[in-house]
Scaffold this active site. Structure first.
Site, PDB file in Angstrom:
ATOM      1  N   LYS A  13      40.892  32.287  48.656  1.00 32.48           N
ATOM      2  CA  LYS A  13      41.688  33.739  49.750  1.00 32.48           C
ATOM      3  C   LYS A  13      41.443  32.898  51.190  1.00 32.48           C
ATOM      4  O   LYS A  13      41.899  33.260  52.013  1.00 32.48           O
ATOM      5  CB  LYS A  13      41.030  34.669  49.792  1.00 32.48           C
ATOM      6  CG  LYS A  13      40.872  34.988  48.372  1.00 32.48           C
ATOM      7  CD  LYS A  13      39.227  36.451  48.257  1.00 32.48           C
ATOM      8  CE  LYS A  13      39.316  36.452  46.222  1.00 32.48           C
ATOM      9  NZ  LYS A  13      40.986  37.152  46.257  1.00 32.48           N
ATOM     10  N   ARG A  17      36.260  36.372  34.928  1.00 35.31           N
ATOM     11  CA  ARG A  17      36.308  35.841  33.550  1.00 35.31           C
ATOM     12  C   ARG A  17      35.824  35.098  33.269  1.00 35.31           C
ATOM     13  O   ARG A  17      34.968  34.399  32.019  1.00 35.31           O
ATOM     14  CB  ARG A  17      38.103  35.782  33.306  1.00 35.31           C
ATOM     15  CG  ARG A  17      38.590  35.129  33.364  1.00 35.31           C
ATOM     16  CD  ARG A  17      39.758  34.361  33.998  1.00 35.31           C
ATOM     17  NE  ARG A  17      40.553  36.471  35.242  1.00 35.31           N
ATOM     18  CZ  ARG A  17      42.517  36.261  35.569  1.00 35.31           C
ATOM     19  NH1 ARG A  17      43.017  36.153  34.632  1.00 35.31           N
ATOM     20  NH2 ARG A  17      42.008  36.569  36.057  1.00 35.31           N
TER      21      ARG A  17
HETATM   22  N1  BES Z   1      37.793  39.754  42.758  1.00 33.07           N
HETATM   23  C1  BES Z   1      39.293  39.646  42.723  1.00 33.07           C
HETATM   24  C2  BES Z   1      39.517  40.827  42.425  1.00 33.07           C
HETATM   25  C3  BES Z   1      39.747  41.513  43.136  1.00 33.07           C
HETATM   26  C4  BES Z   1      41.029  42.034  44.103  1.00 33.07           C
HETATM   27  C5  BES Z   1      38.731  42.634  43.358  1.00 33.07           C
HETATM   28  C6  BES Z   1      40.428  42.524  45.361  1.00 33.07           C
HETATM   29  C7  BES Z   1      38.774  43.722  44.168  1.00 33.07           C
HETATM   30  C8  BES Z   1      40.029  43.855  45.132  1.00 33.07           C
HETATM   31  C9  BES Z   1      39.150  38.066  41.619  1.00 33.07           C
HETATM   32  O1  BES Z   1      37.828  37.403  40.857  1.00 33.07           O
HETATM   33  C10 BES Z   1      40.750  37.986  41.650  1.00 33.07           C
HETATM   34  O2  BES Z   1      40.453  36.950  42.763  1.00 33.07           O
HETATM   35  N2  BES Z   1      41.635  37.973  41.032  1.00 33.07           N
HETATM   36  C11 BES Z   1      43.007  37.071  41.373  1.00 33.07           C
HETATM   37  C12 BES Z   1      42.900  36.363  40.555  1.00 33.07           C
HETATM   38  C13 BES Z   1      44.106  35.329  40.073  1.00 33.07           C
HETATM   39  C14 BES Z   1      44.640  34.542  40.561  1.00 33.07           C
HETATM   40  C15 BES Z   1      44.983  35.215  38.973  1.00 33.07           C
HETATM   41  C16 BES Z   1      43.831  38.490  41.824  1.00 33.07           C
HETATM   42  O3  BES Z   1      43.280  39.444  41.198  1.00 33.07           O
HETATM   43  O4  BES Z   1      44.070  37.797  42.879  1.00 33.07           O
HETATM   44 MN    MN Z   2      38.632  35.213  42.442  1.00 38.77          MN
END
Ligand code: BES
Ligand code: MN
Ligand code: ZN
Length: 493
Positions: free
Chosen positions: A269, A343
């Site tokens: 990230k 997931r």
């Molecule tokens: N933990 C994150 C989602 C999240 C984002 C929670 C902001 C709380 C605040 C999750 O694991 C994630 O990184 N999701 C990605 C999925 C994508 C890579 C398909 C996302 O939402 O960007």
């Molecule tokens: Mn994630």
């Protein structure tokens, strides 16, 4: 653990209005009628409340609002809180009024003279929910050794109110636990520390099992293990049993995403805001808090809580984009993006829950997608379900508790986005409908005939401004709704 402020119920004692220290709260109706306690306070302050209800600002005042008179003459208190509330408020009206008082309370003692107002227990619940702060790591606050003042609620029906308040305060305890877990930084709340905190709940009558990596390996949870393999913290699955219902009856299963920190893994990230990913165990936090609430109020239901604990880190041993892993179910997954890890964790834990418990219903909670925040913001969690009856029951429970929840669609056509060239599926479906394709992925791990709800709580688990029940930060969203769902639909009479 943060301790809730102690709240006691006592009979009405009008003489205490003059001498009580800290804050004193009395009630007036929205049309400006003073009850006997407000009249007494009005006399002590030589007409201050009467002037208040005759003022322009009172005209605009809404039910549930508090108007404060500071350092009132004729009273020992440092503040007189005048609460605008009808004689027979609804439960939510009373709870929100309690929130308004809890917000003002600070470290002072509070004497709330509810007199003959109904729903005094909900006033107490509101105070308990709002009077929360996470200061485990504030050394300056800790240096202040004086314990905050308690709350006394005076009511003409104080014994009934105390009885009605007990299960509500149990729920508030659960909410506080969830908030504590969500607020805790990831160097403190490691997978091991999380499991230890859950194990402590055996003292409440919960049975707690911890499955270690070798157990998960044997079960074939390769999806879950692939997420945690880049971290020095061991992956774990914790199973909590509350057996308050009929012996041997199939339980309701609650399943939580417990990513103690989500760096994204090799699909790293961006740095900005990454610190927020300390809350990526929010789903697990809600499951823990709900189990605590059920145990404290001795719910007459069988509920099993399962939590997948992992840390998503990049390292020489981390999962790469493009890796293919097998799930416990047997399906294979091409991991396109290691940041779509929740997931993977949930799919294996959900499958395990069904294989082992054949639950009557299954509800998973996860801070799963950023897309749900784009869709619904911070006021509503996303609700996905394969079963209208269970789903409507949940939505009704959430509404009754004042927790925002909004149903989202599922549909086979979204499955196209999850097709993989080399495996049975891939773990991401691209940008369109990102929260729905995540839910579709999860649904592949739901057996035919298992009523299921997926709650995407990424937008509601922790927020930057205050909410109807909480100061800014961790909210504990979902504990109240799930507790009520259990109470209304799963408890034997
Ligand atoms: N933990 C994150 C989602 C999240 C984002 C929670 C902001 C709380 C605040 C999750 O694991 C994630 O990184 N999701 C990605 C999925 C994508 C890579 C398909 C996302 O939402 O960007
Ligand atoms: Mn994630
Ligand atoms: Zn995540």
């Amino acid at each position: 653990m943060s301790r809730l402020t102690k709240i006691t119920f006592a009979p009405l004692d009008l003489t205490s209005l003059e001498t009580a220290e800290g804050r004193v709260a009395v009630c007036v109706t929205p049309d400006g009628k003073l009850d006997q306690a407000a009249r007494r306070a009005n006399r002590l302050t030589r007409g201050a409340i009467a002037r208040l209800v005759d003022s322009k600002s009172f005209e605009a005042a809404k039910s549930g609002q508090v108007m404060t008179l500071a350092w009132p003459a004729g009273m020992a208190a440092e503040a007189l809180d005048v609460l605008v509330l009808p004689n027979r408020p609804t439960a939510l009206e009373a709870r929100k009024a309690g929130v308004a008082l809890g917000k003002l309370k600070g470290r002072a003692a509070l004497t709330l003279v509810a007199a003959s107002r109904s729903r005094a227990e909900e006033l107490a619940m509101g105070i308990a929910l709002r009077d929360y702060s996470f200061d485990a790591h504030k050394t300056k606050d800790k240096a202040d050794k004086t314990t905050p003042g308690g709350v006394t609620v005076q009511s003409t029906r104080w014994e009934d109110a105390a009885t009605a308040a007990a299960p509500l305060i149990a729920v508030a305890e659960g909410v506080a636990m969830t908030r504590d877990l969500v607020s805790e930084p990831a160097n403190v709340l490691t997978t091991t520390e999380f499991a230890n905190r859950l194990a402590e709940m055996t003292s409440l009558g919960l049975e707690v099992e911890v499955l270690e990596e070798k157990d998960l390996e044997k079960l074939g949870m390769r999806m879950l293990l692939s997420v945690g393999q880049g971290s020095d913290s061991p992956s774990k699955v914790v199973v909590m049993h509350w057996n308050g219902g009929k012996k041997g009856a199939a339980p309701l299963a609650l399943i939580g995403k417990g990513v103690v920190f989500d760096t994204g893994g090799i699909s790293l990230k961006p740095a900005s805001g990454m610190e927020d990913m300390t809350m990526d165990m929010g789903g697990a936090g809600v499951v823990a808090g709900t189990m605590r609430a059920l145990a404290l109020r001795k719910a007459k239901a069988n509920v099993v809580g399962l939590i997948g604990l992992v840390e998503n880190m990049p390292s020489g041993n981390a999962t790469r984009p493009g890796d293919v892993v097998a799930s416990m179910k047997g399906d294979t997954v091409e991991i396109i993006n290691t940041d779509a890890e929740g997931r993977l964790v949930l799919g294996d834990v959900m499958w395990y829950a069904q294989e082992r418990f054949s639950p009557t219903g299954m509800i998973d909670l996860a801070t799963l997608t950023g897309a749900i925040i784009i869709g619904l913001g911070h006021d509503n969690a996303g609700v996905f379900s394969n079963d209208d009856v269970l789903c409507d029951g949940f939505l009704k429970a959430a509404k009754a508790e004042g927790e925002g929840a909004w149903r989202m669609p599922l549909g086979e056509s979204y499955d196209k986005q999850l097709k993989s060239k080399i495996a049975d599926m891939k773990n991401v479906g691209g940008r369109p409908a990102g929260s729905i394709t995540a839910a579709q992925f999860l649904q592949r791990f739901v057996k035919d005939g298992t009523p299921w709800i997926h709650l995407d709580i990424a937008g509601v688990a922790s927020v930057k401004s205050e909410t109807p029940y909480a100061p800014s930060g961790a909210t504990g969203w979902g504990v109240m709704a799930l507790n009520r769902l259990v109470q209304d639909q799963f408890e034997a009479d």
